[in-house]
Design a protein around this motif. Structure first.
Motif, PDB file in Angstrom:
ATOM      1  N   VAL A  12      -9.934  -4.099  -2.596  1.00  0.00           N
ATOM      2  CA  VAL A  12     -11.022  -4.285  -0.978  1.00  0.00           C
ATOM      3  C   VAL A  12     -11.966  -4.428  -1.303  1.00  0.00           C
ATOM      4  O   VAL A  12     -13.222  -5.277  -1.333  1.00  0.00           O
ATOM      5  CB  VAL A  12     -10.363  -3.472  -0.999  1.00  0.00           C
ATOM      6  CG1 VAL A  12     -11.339  -3.491   0.202  1.00  0.00           C
ATOM      7  CG2 VAL A  12      -9.218  -4.188  -0.162  1.00  0.00           C
ATOM      8  N   ASP A  33     -16.092   3.274  -9.646  1.00  0.00           N
ATOM      9  CA  ASP A  33     -14.337   4.277 -10.437  1.00  0.00           C
ATOM     10  C   ASP A  33     -14.524   5.269 -10.633  1.00  0.00           C
ATOM     11  O   ASP A  33     -15.060   5.415 -11.423  1.00  0.00           O
ATOM     12  CB  ASP A  33     -13.237   2.252 -10.429  1.00  0.00           C
ATOM     13  CG  ASP A  33     -12.050   2.516  -9.680  1.00  0.00           C
ATOM     14  OD1 ASP A  33     -11.663   2.044  -8.802  1.00  0.00           O
ATOM     15  OD2 ASP A  33     -11.671   3.524 -10.078  1.00  0.00           O
ATOM     16  N   ARG A  38     -10.688  -0.030 -15.357  1.00  0.00           N
ATOM     17  CA  ARG A  38     -10.740  -1.226 -14.232  1.00  0.00           C
ATOM     18  C   ARG A  38     -12.282  -1.098 -14.219  1.00  0.00           C
ATOM     19  O   ARG A  38     -12.724  -2.650 -13.364  1.00  0.00           O
ATOM     20  CB  ARG A  38     -10.649  -0.275 -12.875  1.00  0.00           C
ATOM     21  CG  ARG A  38      -9.992  -1.101 -12.273  1.00  0.00           C
ATOM     22  CD  ARG A  38      -9.296  -0.471 -10.717  1.00  0.00           C
ATOM     23  NE  ARG A  38      -8.570  -1.914 -10.254  1.00  0.00           N
ATOM     24  CZ  ARG A  38      -7.763  -1.876  -9.176  1.00  0.00           C
ATOM     25  NH1 ARG A  38      -8.130  -0.408  -8.496  1.00  0.00           N
ATOM     26  NH2 ARG A  38      -6.541  -2.550  -9.630  1.00  0.00           N
ATOM     27  N   THR A  88      -5.055   4.569  -0.796  1.00  0.00           N
ATOM     28  CA  THR A  88      -4.289   5.537   0.544  1.00  0.00           C
ATOM     29  C   THR A  88      -3.167   5.383   1.051  1.00  0.00           C
ATOM     30  O   THR A  88      -2.263   4.892   1.987  1.00  0.00           O
ATOM     31  CB  THR A  88      -5.309   5.164   1.912  1.00  0.00           C
ATOM     32  OG1 THR A  88      -5.033   3.388   2.823  1.00  0.00           O
ATOM     33  CG2 THR A  88      -6.765   5.633   1.672  1.00  0.00           C
ATOM     34  N   GLU A 161      -5.818 -10.345   0.483  1.00  0.00           N
ATOM     35  CA  GLU A 161      -5.171 -11.544  -0.689  1.00  0.00           C
ATOM     36  C   GLU A 161      -4.680 -13.002  -1.125  1.00  0.00           C
ATOM     37  O   GLU A 161      -4.147 -13.235   0.034  1.00  0.00           O
ATOM     38  CB  GLU A 161      -4.252 -10.572  -2.002  1.00  0.00           C
ATOM     39  CG  GLU A 161      -5.330  -8.781  -1.836  1.00  0.00           C
ATOM     40  CD  GLU A 161      -3.952  -7.810  -1.745  1.00  0.00           C
ATOM     41  OE1 GLU A 161      -3.183  -8.600  -3.426  1.00  0.00           O
ATOM     42  OE2 GLU A 161      -3.700  -6.646  -1.864  1.00  0.00           O
ATOM     43  N   LYS A 275       3.556  -0.199   4.046  1.00  0.00           N
ATOM     44  CA  LYS A 275       2.153   1.302   3.978  1.00  0.00           C
ATOM     45  C   LYS A 275       1.861   1.582   5.477  1.00  0.00           C
ATOM     46  O   LYS A 275       2.091   2.893   6.158  1.00  0.00           O
ATOM     47  CB  LYS A 275       1.264   1.187   3.534  1.00  0.00           C
ATOM     48  CG  LYS A 275      -0.045   2.153   3.175  1.00  0.00           C
ATOM     49  CD  LYS A 275      -0.443   1.827   2.234  1.00  0.00           C
ATOM     50  CE  LYS A 275      -1.786   1.326   2.010  1.00  0.00           C
ATOM     51  NZ  LYS A 275      -2.788   1.429   3.138  1.00  0.00           N
ATOM     52  N   ARG A 342       2.170  -5.518  -5.260  1.00  0.00           N
ATOM     53  CA  ARG A 342       2.472  -4.385  -4.644  1.00  0.00           C
ATOM     54  C   ARG A 342       3.392  -5.069  -3.290  1.00  0.00           C
ATOM     55  O   ARG A 342       3.455  -5.592  -3.053  1.00  0.00           O
ATOM     56  CB  ARG A 342       1.325  -3.484  -4.374  1.00  0.00           C
ATOM     57  CG  ARG A 342      -0.093  -2.469  -5.369  1.00  0.00           C
ATOM     58  CD  ARG A 342      -0.374  -2.544  -5.248  1.00  0.00           C
ATOM     59  NE  ARG A 342      -1.714  -3.113  -4.865  1.00  0.00           N
ATOM     60  CZ  ARG A 342      -2.755  -2.698  -4.183  1.00  0.00           C
ATOM     61  NH1 ARG A 342      -2.850  -1.740  -4.580  1.00  0.00           N
ATOM     62  NH2 ARG A 342      -3.920  -4.142  -3.543  1.00  0.00           N
TER      63      ARG A 342
HETATM   64  P1  NAI Z   1      -6.994  -0.740  -4.740  1.00  0.00           P
HETATM   65  O1  NAI Z   1      -5.995   0.424  -5.251  1.00  0.00           O
HETATM   66  O2  NAI Z   1      -6.581  -1.967  -5.506  1.00  0.00           O
HETATM   67  O3  NAI Z   1      -8.578   0.319  -5.313  1.00  0.00           O
HETATM   68  C1  NAI Z   1      -8.514   1.232  -5.084  1.00  0.00           C
HETATM   69  C2  NAI Z   1      -9.514   2.018  -5.843  1.00  0.00           C
HETATM   70  O4  NAI Z   1     -10.323   3.511  -5.499  1.00  0.00           O
HETATM   71  C3  NAI Z   1      -8.700   2.077  -8.218  1.00  0.00           C
HETATM   72  O5  NAI Z   1      -8.931   1.249  -8.526  1.00  0.00           O
HETATM   73  C4  NAI Z   1      -9.249   3.952  -7.758  1.00  0.00           C
HETATM   74  O6  NAI Z   1      -9.424   4.086  -9.168  1.00  0.00           O
HETATM   75  C5  NAI Z   1     -10.289   4.109  -6.919  1.00  0.00           C
HETATM   76  N1  NAI Z   1     -10.122   5.839  -6.778  1.00  0.00           N
HETATM   77  C6  NAI Z   1      -9.161   6.166  -6.138  1.00  0.00           C
HETATM   78  N2  NAI Z   1      -9.597   7.640  -5.743  1.00  0.00           N
HETATM   79  C7  NAI Z   1     -11.248   7.702  -6.074  1.00  0.00           C
HETATM   80  C8  NAI Z   1     -12.524   8.641  -6.364  1.00  0.00           C
HETATM   81  N3  NAI Z   1     -12.033   9.431  -5.994  1.00  0.00           N
HETATM   82  N4  NAI Z   1     -13.817   8.386  -7.227  1.00  0.00           N
HETATM   83  C9  NAI Z   1     -13.318   6.971  -7.373  1.00  0.00           C
HETATM   84  N5  NAI Z   1     -13.064   5.894  -7.476  1.00  0.00           N
HETATM   85  C10 NAI Z   1     -11.417   6.815  -6.862  1.00  0.00           C
HETATM   86  O7  NAI Z   1      -6.772  -0.436  -3.450  1.00  0.00           O
HETATM   87  P2  NAI Z   1      -7.173  -1.901  -2.508  1.00  0.00           P
HETATM   88  O8  NAI Z   1      -6.231  -2.516  -2.761  1.00  0.00           O
HETATM   89  O9  NAI Z   1      -8.743  -2.111  -2.237  1.00  0.00           O
HETATM   90  O10 NAI Z   1      -7.063  -0.628  -1.211  1.00  0.00           O
HETATM   91  C11 NAI Z   1      -8.221   0.087  -0.625  1.00  0.00           C
HETATM   92  C12 NAI Z   1      -7.703   0.211   0.706  1.00  0.00           C
HETATM   93  O11 NAI Z   1      -8.385  -0.765   1.348  1.00  0.00           O
HETATM   94  C13 NAI Z   1      -6.792   1.176   1.267  1.00  0.00           C
HETATM   95  O12 NAI Z   1      -7.059   1.408   2.136  1.00  0.00           O
HETATM   96  C14 NAI Z   1      -5.986  -0.672   1.386  1.00  0.00           C
HETATM   97  O13 NAI Z   1      -4.864  -0.006   2.347  1.00  0.00           O
HETATM   98  C15 NAI Z   1      -7.266  -0.920   1.833  1.00  0.00           C
HETATM   99  N6  NAI Z   1      -7.019  -2.469   2.644  1.00  0.00           N
HETATM  100  C16 NAI Z   1      -6.470  -3.735   0.882  1.00  0.00           C
HETATM  101  C17 NAI Z   1      -6.011  -4.577   0.971  1.00  0.00           C
HETATM  102  C18 NAI Z   1      -5.670  -5.466   0.280  1.00  0.00           C
HETATM  103  O14 NAI Z   1      -5.715  -6.309   0.495  1.00  0.00           O
HETATM  104  N7  NAI Z   1      -5.311  -4.965  -0.766  1.00  0.00           N
HETATM  105  C19 NAI Z   1      -6.859  -5.903   2.909  1.00  0.00           C
HETATM  106  C20 NAI Z   1      -7.756  -4.248   3.343  1.00  0.00           C
HETATM  107  C21 NAI Z   1      -7.209  -3.196   3.583  1.00  0.00           C
END
Ligand code: NAI
Length: 480
Positions: A12, A33, A38, A88, A161, A275, A342
């Motif tokens: 995202v 990040d 990454r 999350t 995605e 989730k 996932r």
């Molecule tokens: P992801 O797991 O791909 O990315 C999250 C990133 O946050 C990771 O690279 C991680 O290293 C980083 N991170 C975690 N804690 C951190 C911190 N304290 N400081 C800096 N970086 C940190 O997750 P994704 O798929 O991008 O999802 C993120 C959120 O968006 C989730 O809540 C998800 O439910 C939501 N979401 C996801 C969608 C999808 O299609 N993947 C679509 C819409 C919402």
């Protein structure tokens, strides 16, 4: 110049910020990040995620007004608007394990913001979070504020995605929730001004914080429910001789229902649907609404049922055993045009086949062998439904091979299972595949992508989800 910082460079954070950067050249956008690999990948020629159109957008603005960095604190301190787009996941231990959202990453991000900030900030929830999370974040920030003013906004992301860049360029809507105070309204306007660079004003919806937070969970629950509804119908179609594609077309013509998102399949996957529904279920239970919780739980149960039903169909059709038989799996990602695995249904289906001692040969154009091995060995959290499809033991992983070619995967196989709807699977030379397979040769199409009539002419026994069954399959009923 407005400065934006996004914490979390994932599926995202990366694409969303790249699109803001390309649409708003006067805004500096830094994505930070804690994961160095990454960030290194975002700064390289091979981006960490595969998404059509993403490379072009990133290349056009990286180094100009789009930056990727591990220097989280510096960029958070300098930003006016901070998006938080950290993961999350579902909690796996402690109170609410198996259902509640794990907000550890969110809380640590909020505490870090409080620690390093020296100027007023707008903090934007981009991650999907339980309703009322903003209140918790507000408490963390204000109790550590050192006189700094924080405004919390909820701006959930609705991209899908595989079509993320198109979705971000032309969103159906942008949703911004904030406090109904003058400060809250001012913050909403500031974020609205960012999106107004390319999103028509009437498509930017503003609400209170709780409506915005809950809307994201509700949207995913409704989408997943639609898939489970059509998948439930697919089982009934197979039992009665109806054709699920015809039923979907007929009901989709009703403008109240609409034609989209009505394809039957082996089940939904992806990091969000399950989730977010589990999270919704937990919130309902916490609010004393068990009937509502049970209603939504059923969406996941049907999804699990669909995957088990598919495995049972494969095994029962092949004389009730796949032990020692090579089964080709085409597609491992949870849907086409992404490398994301996932919660992919392929994980459960492969585990089911491996549990029955099949030799599984997997091909996916975007997923590596290491990723597949990791996914198959991973312990899944057993929330409150019986797990039919257990993770694969290290010994059984020897039954898995991952290859980079569909013809290699299907060579000498007894059966082909199509588990992702990649376009290339429609165009394979199925005569060649048939000639190189064991006989009888089976195709189990979990995405209804192949022309079943043509394949039957070649000589295959074909199972298509929710379609009238071959005489062979009728004689070997699957017990789910
Ligand atoms: P992801 O797991 O791909 O990315 C999250 C990133 O946050 C990771 O690279 C991680 O290293 C980083 N991170 C975690 N804690 C951190 C911190 N304290 N400081 C800096 N970086 C940190 O997750 P994704 O798929 O991008 O999802 C993120 C959120 O968006 C989730 O809540 C998800 O439910 C939501 N979401 C996801 C969608 C999808 O299609 N993947 C679509 C819409 C919402």
């Amino acid at each position: 110049m407005v400065k934006i910082c996004c914490i979390g460079a994932g599926y995202v954070g990366g694409p969303t910020m790249a699109v803001i950067a390309i649409k708003c050249p006067a805004i500096e956008v830094v994505v930070v990040d804690i994961s160095k690999p990454r960030i290194d990948a975002w700064n390289s020629d091979t981006l960490p995620i595969y998404e059509p159109g993403l490379d072009e957008v990133v290349k056009a603005c990286r180094g100009k007004n789009l930056f990727f960095s591990t220097d989280v604190e510096k960029h958070v301190a300098e930003a006016d608007i901070i998006f938080v787009s950290v993961n999350t996941p579902t909690k796996t231990r402690g109170l609410g394990a198996g259902k509640a959202a794990d907000l550890t990453y969110w809380e640590s991000a909020a505490r870090m913001i409080a620690d390093v900030s020296k100027s007023d900030k707008i903090v934007v929830e981009k991650s999907t979070v339980p309703v009322k999370t903003a209140e918790a974040i507000e408490k963390i920030l204000t109790h550590n504020s050192k006189g700094i003013n924080y405004q919390i906004l909820s701006n959930p992301e609705f991209l899908a995605e595989g079509t993320a860049i198109d979705d971000l360029f032309k969103p159906d809507r942008v949703l911004i929730g904030g406090r109904e105070t003058p400060g809250g309204q001012k913050a909403i306007q500031a974020l609205k001004a960012v999106y107004a660079h390319w999103v028509p004003e009437e498509n930017i919806i503003t609400t209170n914080l709780w409506s915005a937070e809950l809307s994201k969970l509700a949207a995913n629950a409704f989408l997943a429910q639609r898939i489970s509804s059509v998948n439930a119908m697919s089982a009934l179609c197979e039992a009665t001789g109806a054709d699920v594609s015809e039923v979907s077309y007929a009901i989709g013509k009703d403008s109240r229902i609409g034609p989209k998102f009505l394809n039957a399949s082996v089940g939904f996957g992806g990091s969000c649907f399950q989730k977010d529904i589990l999270n919704l279920v937990y919130i309902c239970e916490c609010n004393g609404l068990p009937e509502v919780a049970n209603y939504w739980k059923q969406v996941i149960k049907i999804n699990d049922y669909q995957k088990s039903r598919f495995v049972n169909r494969v095994v029962s059709s092949m004389f009730n055993t796949v032990s020692g038989k090579k089964v080709a799996v085409l597609g491992f990602a949870f849907k086409k045009d992404t490398g994301d695995t996932r919660e992919a249904p392929a994980i459960d289906v492969c585990n089911g086949l491996l549990g029955d001692k099949a030799q599984v040969s997997i091909y996916d154009p975007q997923v590596t062998g290491e990723q597949i091995q990791r996914d198959l060995a991973m312990n899944k959290f057993d929330w409150d439904h019986p797990m039919h499809l257990q993770p694969t033991s290290p010994a059984a992983l020897k039954q898995v091979s991952v290859v980079w070619d569909a013809y290699e995967a299907t060579k000498d196989a007894h059966a082909v299972c199509i588990l992702t709807e990649w376009e290339e699977f429609k165009k394979l030379d199925y005569q060649k595949i048939f000639d190189n397979m064991q006989k009888p040769a089976f195709v189990f199409d979990g995405r209804n992508v192949v022309d079943a009539a043509k394949l039957r002419e070649i000589g295959f026994i074909v199972y298509s989800i929710g379609k009238p069954l071959d005489a062979w399959l009728k004689d070997m009923p699957a017990v789910a």
